[in-house]
Design a protein around this motif. Structure first.
Motif, mmCIF file in Angstrom:
data_model
loop_
_atom_site.group_PDB
_atom_site.id
_atom_site.type_symbol
_atom_site.label_atom_id
_atom_site.label_comp_id
_atom_site.label_asym_id
_atom_site.label_seq_id
_atom_site.Cartn_x
_atom_site.Cartn_y
_atom_site.Cartn_z
ATOM 1 N N MET A 1 0.851 -1.195 0.000
ATOM 2 C CA MET A 1 0.000 0.000 0.000
ATOM 3 C C MET A 1 0.882 1.239 0.000
ATOM 4 N N ASP A 2 0.735 2.124 -1.007
ATOM 5 C CA ASP A 2 1.534 3.334 -1.051
ATOM 6 C C ASP A 2 0.927 4.401 -0.164
ATOM 7 N N THR A 3 1.695 5.503 -0.011
ATOM 8 C CA THR A 3 1.276 6.545 0.936
ATOM 9 C C THR A 3 -0.024 7.227 0.516
ATOM 10 N N VAL A 4 -0.252 7.379 -0.812
ATOM 11 C CA VAL A 4 -1.476 8.032 -1.287
ATOM 12 C C VAL A 4 -2.696 7.182 -0.952
ATOM 13 N N THR A 5 -2.591 5.879 -1.243
ATOM 14 C CA THR A 5 -3.693 4.967 -0.941
ATOM 15 C C THR A 5 -3.960 4.906 0.551
ATOM 16 N N ALA A 6 -2.873 4.880 1.340
ATOM 17 C CA ALA A 6 -3.023 4.836 2.793
ATOM 18 C C ALA A 6 -3.730 6.082 3.318
ATOM 19 N N GLN A 7 -3.379 7.244 2.751
ATOM 20 C CA GLN A 7 -4.010 8.490 3.184
ATOM 21 C C GLN A 7 -5.500 8.485 2.843
ATOM 22 N N LYS A 8 -5.834 8.022 1.645
ATOM 23 C CA LYS A 8 -7.239 7.959 1.240
ATOM 24 C C LYS A 8 -8.011 6.976 2.123
ATOM 25 N N THR A 9 -7.381 5.857 2.459
ATOM 26 C CA THR A 9 -8.023 4.869 3.328
ATOM 27 C C THR A 9 -8.295 5.467 4.708
ATOM 28 N N TRP A 10 -7.308 6.199 5.224
ATOM 29 C CA TRP A 10 -7.461 6.850 6.532
ATOM 30 C C TRP A 10 -8.613 7.849 6.506
ATOM 31 N N GLU A 11 -8.714 8.607 5.409
ATOM 32 C CA GLU A 11 -9.788 9.598 5.288
ATOM 33 C C GLU A 11 -11.154 8.928 5.172
ATOM 34 N N LEU A 12 -11.219 7.815 4.444
ATOM 35 C CA LEU A 12 -12.482 7.093 4.317
ATOM 36 C C LEU A 12 -12.886 6.452 5.639
ATOM 37 N N THR A 13 -11.928 5.871 6.339
ATOM 38 C CA THR A 13 -12.200 5.225 7.622
ATOM 39 C C THR A 13 -12.761 6.213 8.628
ATOM 40 N N ASN A 14 -12.209 7.432 8.621
ATOM 41 C CA ASN A 14 -12.644 8.449 9.576
ATOM 42 C C ASN A 14 -13.703 9.385 8.987
ATOM 43 N N LYS A 15 -14.198 9.052 7.771
ATOM 44 C CA LYS A 15 -15.307 9.783 7.137
ATOM 45 C C LYS A 15 -15.012 11.282 6.996
ATOM 46 N N VAL A 16 -13.859 11.584 6.395
ATOM 47 C CA VAL A 16 -13.474 12.980 6.161
ATOM 48 C C VAL A 16 -14.193 13.490 4.922
ATOM 49 N N GLU A 17 -14.971 14.548 5.085
ATOM 50 C CA GLU A 17 -15.746 15.114 3.985
ATOM 51 C C GLU A 17 -14.893 16.117 3.208
ATOM 52 N N ASN A 18 -14.950 16.038 1.887
ATOM 53 C CA ASN A 18 -14.195 16.958 1.030
ATOM 54 C C ASN A 18 -15.094 18.134 0.659
ATOM 55 N N VAL A 19 -14.690 19.365 1.043
ATOM 56 C CA VAL A 19 -15.476 20.551 0.728
ATOM 57 C C VAL A 19 -14.650 21.489 -0.142
ATOM 58 N N ALA A 20 -15.330 22.390 -0.849
ATOM 59 C CA ALA A 20 -14.647 23.340 -1.729
ATOM 60 C C ALA A 20 -13.893 24.372 -0.904
ATOM 61 N N SER A 21 -12.758 24.826 -1.430
ATOM 62 C CA SER A 21 -11.933 25.792 -0.703
ATOM 63 C C SER A 21 -12.637 27.125 -0.519
ATOM 64 N N TYR A 22 -13.646 27.404 -1.388
ATOM 65 C CA TYR A 22 -14.379 28.665 -1.265
ATOM 66 C C TYR A 22 -15.654 28.499 -0.429
ATOM 67 N N ASP A 23 -15.822 27.333 0.179
ATOM 68 C CA ASP A 23 -17.002 27.078 0.998
ATOM 69 C C ASP A 23 -17.048 28.041 2.188
ATOM 70 N N ASP A 24 -18.256 28.316 2.677
ATOM 71 C CA ASP A 24 -18.445 29.250 3.789
ATOM 72 C C ASP A 24 -17.712 28.802 5.055
ATOM 73 N N ILE A 25 -17.432 27.506 5.139
ATOM 74 C CA ILE A 25 -16.794 26.998 6.347
ATOM 75 C C ILE A 25 -15.393 27.586 6.524
ATOM 76 N N TYR A 26 -14.783 28.033 5.395
ATOM 77 C CA TYR A 26 -13.442 28.606 5.466
ATOM 78 C C TYR A 26 -13.450 30.131 5.605
ATOM 79 N N LYS A 27 -14.625 30.727 5.580
ATOM 80 C CA LYS A 27 -14.713 32.181 5.707
ATOM 81 C C LYS A 27 -14.892 32.573 7.175
ATOM 82 N N TYR A 28 -14.236 33.670 7.549
ATOM 83 C CA TYR A 28 -14.348 34.153 8.923
ATOM 84 C C TYR A 28 -14.948 35.551 8.914
ATOM 85 N N ASP A 29 -16.138 35.670 9.471
ATOM 86 C CA ASP A 29 -16.832 36.955 9.564
ATOM 87 C C ASP A 29 -16.709 37.446 11.005
ATOM 88 N N LYS A 30 -15.840 38.420 11.207
ATOM 89 C CA LYS A 30 -15.562 38.890 12.558
ATOM 90 C C LYS A 30 -16.810 39.443 13.233
#
Length: 358
Positions: A1-30
């Motif tokens: 298992m290479d490092t890329v596959t291992a990283q993807k497996t880790w993300e799937l196991t822990n259910k990491v959601e992929n969101v867009a970089s411009y998503d509101d979750i990354y915006k900070y409104d003081k």
């Protein structure tokens, strides 16, 4: 298992959601954050916060820090924001703090480090505030001890909104999935409704008293994880270090002390349950259901230990076939690994069947 596959497996196991970089979750409104802090909706609703979102970057940093502490507790802080009734952790950083078992001592240098870190973060445009603290419970599960409860209560009193996260690095290695919990404490004097825990976890016998006394003083939050393409380079850099440490270590050796302790703890629990059953034969004790419950929990603990040991053996067999049999043909290696893994899977299924029958 290479490092890329291992990283993807880790993300799937822990259910990491992929969101867009411009998503509101990354915006900070003081202003929005200031309005929420002024309104303090959590004072009107004790269970206002029910969910916490943690960035994959913050999660990986916390897990690596927890693993680096070995059998010592380590501690750090998390920075983020509030999004409605959801707490969002964007990043985390370690504090120069050490402890043993359920005691973490934050020294003066830790507070100085925290102040310097936040000042530096603000200078580069990271405006998020400290949102909570995390610490490790190496080998004894994710829950809050009496000292943890007191610490969290003080933090919620003076630094709201604030959350506590606990990571068990030892069980994370054994399970292959991050063992983590997020908690908030109730106000003093509040009596929560009687509710069964959402998920059973093994508590060492010498920790049960501390766990039982304080388990009604806090409640868990649902945890989810997210990442974006902007995290890619930092995540890859961190993952390479994490993956090398993981692939070069043996669960059976790294967790040998933990496994021995788990077996010893299980033996003590079984002896205690047996002695109570024996006494009940000679008394008119009506607590038979409680004794049966203790035996059922001990059975679950035994099944968990067995499955973790089998997973460790499976990992060692795979590493041995991949790295120590490089001259073998691919077909031969695949056949041998397939047979070994199948045998391990049969053993795992048998252990699970025994546990479910009880």
């Amino acid at each position: 298992m290479d490092t890329v596959t291992a990283q993807k497996t880790w993300e799937l196991t822990n259910k990491v959601e992929n969101v867009a970089s411009y998503d509101d979750i990354y915006k900070y409104d003081k202003k929005q954050q200031q309005d929420i802090l002024a309104a303090k909706p959590w004072e009107r609703d004790i269970h206002y916060f029910k969910h916490i979102k943690v960035s994959a970057l913050a999660l990986l940093k916390m897990v690596m820090h927890a693993r680096s502490g070995g059998n010592l507790e380590v501690m750090g802080l998390m920075v983020g924001k509030i999004d409605g009734n959801v707490m969002v952790v964007m990043d985390s950083f370690a504090l120069p703090v050490e402890g043993t078992e359920t005691r973490v001592n934050a020294q003066e240098q830790a507070y100085e480090y925290m102040t310097a870190y936040m000042e530096s973060a603000n200078k580069i445009g990271r405006l998020e505030n400290v949102l909570g603290w995390y610490h490790s419970h190496p080998g004894y599960g994710c829950w809050l001890s009496g000292i943890d409860v007191s610490t969290q209560m003080i933090n919620q009193q003076y630094q709201e909104p604030f959350v506590a996260i606990v990571i068990d690095p030892v069980r994370t290695i054994s399970a292959g999935k991050v063992t983590i919990g997020a908690f908030r404490t109730y106000p003093k004097g509040y009596k929560p409704p009687d509710e069964e825990p959402s998920e059973y976890q093994t508590i060492p016998l010498n920790k049960i008293a501390d766990f039982g006394v304080h388990c009604k003083a806090y409640y868990p939050l649902e945890i989810s994880y997210f990442k974006s393409d902007l995290d890619k380079h930092i995540l890859n850099s961190l993952w390479n270090k994490y993956w090398v440490n993981t692939i070069s270590s043996s669960n059976l050796i790294t967790n040998a002390t933990y496994m021995s302790g788990q077996i010893n703890d299980l033996s003590e629990k079984l002896e205690l349950a047996e002695s109570q059953v024996t006494r009940s034969r000679y008394t008119l004790d009506g607590g038979s259901s409680e004794k049966e419950d203790k035996l059922a929990k001990a059975c679950k603990d035994g099944s968990k230990i067995t499955i973790e040991a089998i997973h460790g053996l499976m990992g060692q067999i795979l590493k041995d076939r991949i790295f120590n049999h490089v001259n073998c043909s691919a077909d031969t290696t695949e056949q041998v690994v397939g047979k070994d893994v199948s045998a391990m899977e049969d053993s795992t299924a048998s252990g699970s069947a025994v546990a479910s029958s009880h």
